[in-house]
Design an enzyme around this catalytic site. Structure first.
Site, mmCIF file in Angstrom:
data_model
loop_
_atom_site.group_PDB
_atom_site.id
_atom_site.type_symbol
_atom_site.label_atom_id
_atom_site.label_comp_id
_atom_site.label_asym_id
_atom_site.label_seq_id
_atom_site.Cartn_x
_atom_site.Cartn_y
_atom_site.Cartn_z
ATOM 1 N N TYR A 141 -3.872 2.394 -2.990
ATOM 2 C CA TYR A 141 -2.701 1.638 -3.419
ATOM 3 C C TYR A 141 -1.559 1.936 -2.457
ATOM 4 O O TYR A 141 -1.335 3.085 -2.077
ATOM 5 C CB TYR A 141 -2.291 2.043 -4.842
ATOM 6 C CG TYR A 141 -1.050 1.337 -5.343
ATOM 7 C CD1 TYR A 141 -1.062 -0.033 -5.600
ATOM 8 C CD2 TYR A 141 0.141 2.052 -5.554
ATOM 9 C CE1 TYR A 141 0.085 -0.674 -6.067
ATOM 10 C CE2 TYR A 141 1.281 1.399 -6.023
ATOM 11 C CZ TYR A 141 1.251 0.041 -6.278
ATOM 12 O OH TYR A 141 2.388 -0.592 -6.738
ATOM 13 N N ASP A 236 -0.452 6.859 4.370
ATOM 14 C CA ASP A 236 0.451 6.653 3.244
ATOM 15 C C ASP A 236 0.388 7.920 2.387
ATOM 16 O O ASP A 236 -0.542 8.120 1.614
ATOM 17 C CB ASP A 236 0.025 5.412 2.445
ATOM 18 C CG ASP A 236 0.965 5.135 1.279
ATOM 19 O OD1 ASP A 236 1.855 5.971 1.019
ATOM 20 O OD2 ASP A 236 0.801 4.091 0.620
ATOM 21 N N LYS A 264 8.030 9.320 -3.896
ATOM 22 C CA LYS A 264 7.839 10.263 -5.007
ATOM 23 C C LYS A 264 8.563 11.607 -4.785
ATOM 24 O O LYS A 264 9.772 11.647 -4.928
ATOM 25 C CB LYS A 264 6.348 10.393 -5.314
ATOM 26 C CG LYS A 264 5.799 9.003 -5.695
ATOM 27 C CD LYS A 264 4.432 8.941 -6.303
ATOM 28 C CE LYS A 264 4.189 7.538 -6.836
ATOM 29 N NZ LYS A 264 3.155 6.764 -6.173
#
Ligand SMILES: *Cc1c(COP(=O)(O)O)cnc(C)c1O
Length: 420
Positions: A141, A236, A264
């Site tokens: 994702y 990522d 995050k």
């Protein structure tokens, strides 16, 4: 008001009652709990029921809720004013802290989310290489930008398709989807589209569709292929960055990506994302170069200080402690699961401070290997845990996050909640 009535009211004003789909508890046949407060490893809902939180806002809170140092940093920032839209020293402090500690990064630019970071990395890869296509992996994702909402096609081999309505066909055609762990697949696709692949994007620790741990050899082969075909390798590390090590999977595997995206943990619970890499690529960004990128609230000074206060805690001793917490928690869950007839087939997989309750003891490296009973098993487990005061991320494919707040006293509480 109860969670139930708040949710019913939210449904009137907000699509599906939520601002991010996973929060809706879809398929779980219970109302999403409305959280009224959180502290340490606990969250409390509107009914005043407390839960040990293993969702931790989906990753940012590696120090737990309301960490005192982060809170103080935010209070202090608040006293100065919370956005200027101008140069300030706070983002410099965070940039310097990160760049000085991660050897393959010369420069970094802050944005407001992981999605925005990946979006910038896609444009940067295309602008830098002058090529159009990107490779991504089924099961990774990368946020909700058009060019990443693409999955492997169900029909003809090599054809990808959109995983959301509203993604133009031209965008679909420019994203090539490969299978995780299958280096031949990547090599074939690169050969097929060799003059036009700008970058290979991967979560070096895929943690958004279960925990699909890849071998170092696979990641190294991607590095070699990117060199061979003159395209960029983009890690990522929105989840893995600052979590599995300060420098993420790149540091653990000693494999250098050309660009890396963070999110995050980097904002300590405030909305921050970043794209970083070598100076020759990063200097292509405006105002120096021809690749445009901007943001009204980018590098928000309050978020920068929350990020710096968080990252400043992440010493080698810190990682050791959080990983120890995780090992203990995994053992507690595993023991309980193995004693339940309905769940004795489950296996708690973990990596660093992430864990995932897998419905099989087999190793799983790609989404095709995830057994079809995953969602049913999770559905039952989630409800039992919720009753017991244990809060998992409300989706079978999401991982669990452990923080420094999940210490011995929490581990003791977890044990008694499970066995009660
Ligand atoms: C969470 C996540 C994103 C998206 O970040 P947002 O802040 O939710 O936009 C991108 N990539 C990975 C690997 C993620 O885990």
């Amino acid at each position: 008001m109860s969670s139930q009535s708040l949710f019913e009211e939210s449904l009137k004003y907000v699509p599906g009652g939520v601002h991010s789909p996973v929060r809706s508890f879809k398929g779980l046949h219970t109302t999403p709990r409305f959280i009224s407060s959180a502290k340490g490893a606990y969250i409390t809902d509107e009914e005043n029921k407390s839960y040990i939180d293993f969702c931790m806002s989906f990753g940012p809170l590696i120090l737990g809720h309301q960490n005192e140092k982060v809170k103080t940093a935010i209070y202090n920032a608040l006293e100065r004013g919370w956005t200027y839209g101008a140069c300030e020293k706070y983002s410099l402090h965070l940039a310097k802290y990160i760049v000085d500690k991660i050897p393959f990064i010369d420069q970094i630019r802050f944005v407001n989310s992981g999605t925005e970071a990946v979006m910038t990395a896609v444009r940067l890869a295309r602008g830098f290489t002058g090529k159009n296509k990107i490779i991504k992996f089924s099961g990774c994702y990368h946020g909700h930008l058009d060019s990443m909402l693409i999955k492997a096609g169900s029909g003809l081999a090599n054809m990808s398709e959109a995983s959301s309505k509203g993604v133009p066909n031209q965008t679909v055609a420019n994203t090539i989807v490969c299978e995780l762990g299958n280096i031949e697949d990547v090599a074939l696709k690169l050969e097929e589209y060799k003059d036009d692949v700008a970058a290979i994007f991967i979560e070096p620790l895929p943690a958004n569709n279960g925990l699909l741990i890849q071998s170092k050899e696979f990641l190294q082969s991607l590095r070699n292929l990117a060199n061979k075909y003159d395209c960029l390798l983009v890690f990522d590390e929105v989840i893995s960055g600052f979590r599995v090590a300060f420098g993420g999977m790149a540091e653990l595997t000693n494999i250098e990506p050309d660009l890396v995206t963070y999110g995050k943990i980097i904002g300590g619970g405030m909305p921050v994302g970043a794209v970083a890499g070598k100076k020759n690529i990063m200097s292509m960004l405006a105002p120096l170069g021809p690749i445009y990128q901007a943001g009204t609230l980018s590098a928000n000074p309050m978020a920068m200080d929350a990020g710096l206060a968080t990252l400043s805690e992440l010493t080698p001793t810190f990682y050791k402690q959080v990983e120890e917490n995780t090992q203990n928690i995994v053992a507690i869950f595993q023991e309980w699961l193995s004693k339940q007839d309905a769940f004795s087939h489950c296996h708690v997989k973990s990596f660093s401070s992430l864990f995932w309750i897998s419905p099989t003891k087999n190793e799983i490296k790609s989404i095709d290997e995830i057994p079809s009973n995953l969602e049913n098993t999770f559905f039952d487990l989630f409800k039992i845990f919720l009753d017991k005061g244990i809060y998992l991320a409300p989706n079978a494919y999401e991982v669990g996050f452990v923080s420094s707040a999940h210490d011995l006293s929490i581990q003791k509480d977890l044990k008694s909640k499970l066995w009660d």
